[in-house]
Design an enzyme around this catalytic site. Structure first.
Site, PDB file in Angstrom:
ATOM      1  N   ASN A 147       0.807  -1.224   0.000  1.00 42.54           N
ATOM      2  CA  ASN A 147       0.000   0.000   0.000  1.00 42.54           C
ATOM      3  C   ASN A 147       0.836   1.269   0.000  1.00 42.54           C
ATOM      4  OD1 ASN A 147       0.314  -1.514   2.562  1.00 42.54           O
ATOM      5  ND2 ASN A 147      -0.301   0.419   3.492  1.00 42.54           N
ATOM      6  N   GLN A 175      -4.731  -4.030  -2.231  1.00 43.38           N
ATOM      7  CA  GLN A 175      -4.271  -2.993  -3.155  1.00 43.38           C
ATOM      8  C   GLN A 175      -4.196  -3.475  -4.598  1.00 43.38           C
ATOM      9  OE1 GLN A 175      -4.002   0.189  -2.633  1.00 43.38           O
ATOM     10  NE2 GLN A 175      -4.072   0.268  -0.404  1.00 43.38           N
ATOM     11  N   SER A 194     -10.694  -5.530  -0.661  1.00 42.60           N
ATOM     12  CA  SER A 194     -11.504  -4.488  -0.029  1.00 42.60           C
ATOM     13  C   SER A 194     -12.152  -3.588  -1.080  1.00 42.60           C
ATOM     14  CB  SER A 194     -10.563  -3.661   0.863  1.00 42.60           C
ATOM     15  OG  SER A 194     -11.206  -2.484   1.287  1.00 42.60           O
ATOM     16  N   HIS A 196     -13.484  -0.539  -1.068  1.00 40.01           N
ATOM     17  CA  HIS A 196     -13.298   0.918  -1.190  1.00 40.01           C
ATOM     18  C   HIS A 196     -11.968   1.303  -1.833  1.00 40.01           C
ATOM     19  CE1 HIS A 196     -10.609   1.998   2.309  1.00 40.01           C
ATOM     20  NE2 HIS A 196     -10.963   0.804   2.703  1.00 40.01           N
ATOM     21  N   THR A 232     -26.046 -11.007   9.107  1.00 32.19           N
ATOM     22  CA  THR A 232     -26.902 -10.671   7.955  1.00 32.19           C
ATOM     23  C   THR A 232     -26.070  -9.975   6.893  1.00 32.19           C
ATOM     24  OG1 THR A 232     -28.708 -10.376   9.515  1.00 32.19           O
ATOM     25  CG2 THR A 232     -29.036  -9.481   7.290  1.00 32.19           C
ATOM     26  N   CYS A 313      -3.279   4.725   7.588  1.00 29.05           N
ATOM     27  CA  CYS A 313      -3.403   4.239   8.961  1.00 29.05           C
ATOM     28  C   CYS A 313      -2.263   4.750   9.828  1.00 29.05           C
ATOM     29  CB  CYS A 313      -3.380   2.723   8.999  1.00 29.05           C
ATOM     30  SG  CYS A 313      -4.342   1.990   7.712  1.00 29.05           S
TER      31      CYS A 313
HETATM   32  N1  PLP Z   1      -4.575  -4.223   3.333  1.00 31.15           N
HETATM   33  C1  PLP Z   1      -3.993  -3.239   2.645  1.00 31.15           C
HETATM   34  C2  PLP Z   1      -2.747  -3.523   1.859  1.00 31.15           C
HETATM   35  C3  PLP Z   1      -4.526  -1.954   2.681  1.00 31.15           C
HETATM   36  O1  PLP Z   1      -3.933  -0.975   2.013  1.00 31.15           O
HETATM   37  C4  PLP Z   1      -5.712  -1.722   3.442  1.00 31.15           C
HETATM   38  C5  PLP Z   1      -6.301  -0.381   3.521  1.00 31.15           C
HETATM   39  O2  PLP Z   1      -5.727   0.564   3.925  1.00 31.15           O
HETATM   40  C6  PLP Z   1      -6.268  -2.777   4.132  1.00 31.15           C
HETATM   41  C7  PLP Z   1      -5.690  -4.020   4.042  1.00 31.15           C
HETATM   42  C8  PLP Z   1      -7.485  -2.588   4.993  1.00 31.15           C
HETATM   43  O3  PLP Z   1      -8.661  -2.619   4.235  1.00 31.15           O
HETATM   44  P1  PLP Z   1     -10.049  -2.176   4.855  1.00 31.15           P
HETATM   45  O4  PLP Z   1     -10.057  -0.684   4.886  1.00 31.15           O
HETATM   46  O5  PLP Z   1     -11.076  -2.750   3.940  1.00 31.15           O
HETATM   47  O6  PLP Z   1     -10.168  -2.763   6.208  1.00 31.15           O
END
Ligand code: PLP
Length: 382
Positions: A147, A175, A194, A196, A232, A313
């Site tokens: 990421n 990613q 993921s 989003h 659900t 994060c």
């Molecule tokens: N794994 C990676 C490599 C990510 O970049 C992210 C998001 O920042 C995640 C996992 C976490 O995903 P989610 O926001 O769906 O929990």
């Protein structure tokens, strides 16, 4: 606003919004209920599952809808801990996302071994093979794409090495999915993605279970998701996730803008980290010549350019990113790294506009530092 923080999140794709609204208005019944409306919701749920099963060339029962990658990775490690024998080790690449590192450390305390990466941020396969040969190992976690740097990991080789040693392979593809074709990923025992990160809603994702994942119970409390994950289903979110995925260019996001940007760095004091390796088409991890990344981010933001440092994060967290540290960057240099990550619609002009904005910000920061120095000298003279 030119948006270069797409690895943190992406805006909801119009087709995802339409799908979300349609299901929320028409198929909002609980798919587990006994009514005709629920049966329709159930069909829609299974159609979505089928779409992901086809995308991964697996059986529908291997597709589990989750509440995003963090939730799924937590569920995976909790499950692995229940299955693993006492003393079993877990190997993780040193550049995994915290949503893999922290659950792994929590469920396998003192039994985690971190695998080195090279200076470009790519896993050292010899280190992996040596650790696998050293004794029984419950699982190996290596992400598909990082990421922070966008560096693609050698996951096909990792999958093969795991098969040879009977270790479960956990692959965080958050990613990769949406940005690059899924057929470039190997079979994993647990693969997470993921929504989003590619125009889907937050809090929705997919976990693809491999052969070694039989008996997986991610959450308890109901028979949903073929008994794999109770709760659900968020059918509107799932429909939006699938619609967003379908809206992505099948050949992957374009890289022309990113490539032009990297080419423009030649013979300058900027450096694109990890550029020796294959990377995501939208990402540059940029080592700046001077001044802390936080100052650059604020100046660029004021000019309308959204960028970040490291991962979203870790923004605001003390200390440099563990990814950059694993790549051998000193703490001072690690504080001078920006993460630039574009949306698929970013043009070459957008990337070159960002390039020009960086030079303007550098001049501004240099001038400000000059003035600050002057003030200090005047104060000392007085
Ligand atoms: N794994 C990676 C490599 C990510 O970049 C992210 C998001 O920042 C995640 C996992 C976490 O995903 P989610 O926001 O769906 O929990």
């Amino acid at each position: 606003m030119p948006y270069f923080d797409a690895n943190a999140t992406t805006p909801l794709a119009p087709t995802a919004r339409d799908a979300w609204l349609e299901v929320s208005e028409e198929d909002w019944a609980n798919p587990s209920s006994p009514t005709r409306a629920a049966a329709r919701a159930r069909v829609r749920l299974e159609d979505n599952r089928q779409a992901w099963a086809a995308a991964f060339a697996v059986r529908p029962e291997q597709v589990v809808f989750t509440a995003g990658a963090t939730e799924a990775n937590n569920a995976v490690f909790a499950h692995l801990a229940q299955q693993a024998g006492a003393g079993a080790r877990v190997l993780l690449s040193a550049v995994e996302h915290p949503c893999v590192l922290e659950p792994a450390e929590h469920w396998f305390p003192g039994r985690i071994e971190r695998l080195a990466v090279d200076r470009g941020g790519r896993l050292d396969l010899n280190a992996l093979r040596a650790r696998l040969a050293a004794g029984p190992c419950a699982a190996v976690a290596v992400m598909a794409a990082n990421n922070e740097t966008g560096v693609l990991q050698p996951v096909a080789e990792v999958a093969e090495a795991c098969r040879g040693h009977g270790a479960a392979f956990v692959c965080d593809a958050a990613q990769w999915a949406g940005k690059l074709p899924l057929d470039g990923l190997p079979r994993a025992d647990y693969l997470t993605l993921s929504g989003h990160k590619f125009g889907g809603p937050r809090g929705v994702g997919v976990l693809v279970l491999g052969e070694a994942a039989a008996g997986f119970r991610g959450r308890r409390g109901g028979p949903q998701e073929h008994d794999h994950h109770a709760g659900t289903e968020d059918l509107a979110g799932i429909a939006a996730l699938t619609a967003a995925f379908r809206a992505q260019p099948p050949e992957g996001w374009p890289s022309a803008g990113r490539d032009a940007f990297v080419a423009s760095l030649a013979e300058t004091a900027y450096e694109a980290l990890g550029a020796v390796h294959p990377r995501l088409p939208n990402t540059v991890s940029l080592l700046l010549p001077r001044h802390r990344a936080s100052r650059w981010i604020a100046r660029l933001d004021r000019r309308g350019w959204a960028v970040s440092s490291g991962s979203a994060c870790s923004t605001g967290k003390e200390g440099p990113s563990h990814v950059l540290a694993a790549m051998g960057l000193e703490a001072e240099a690690a504080h001078r790294v920006l993460r630039l990550s574009s949306l698929p619609e970013a043009s070459v002009d957008d990337w070159l506009g960002l390039r020009a904005a960086l030079d303007a910000v550098l001049r501004e920061l240099d001038e400000d530092e000059g003035k600050e120095r002057l003030t200090t000298v005047v104060e000392i003279d007085l």
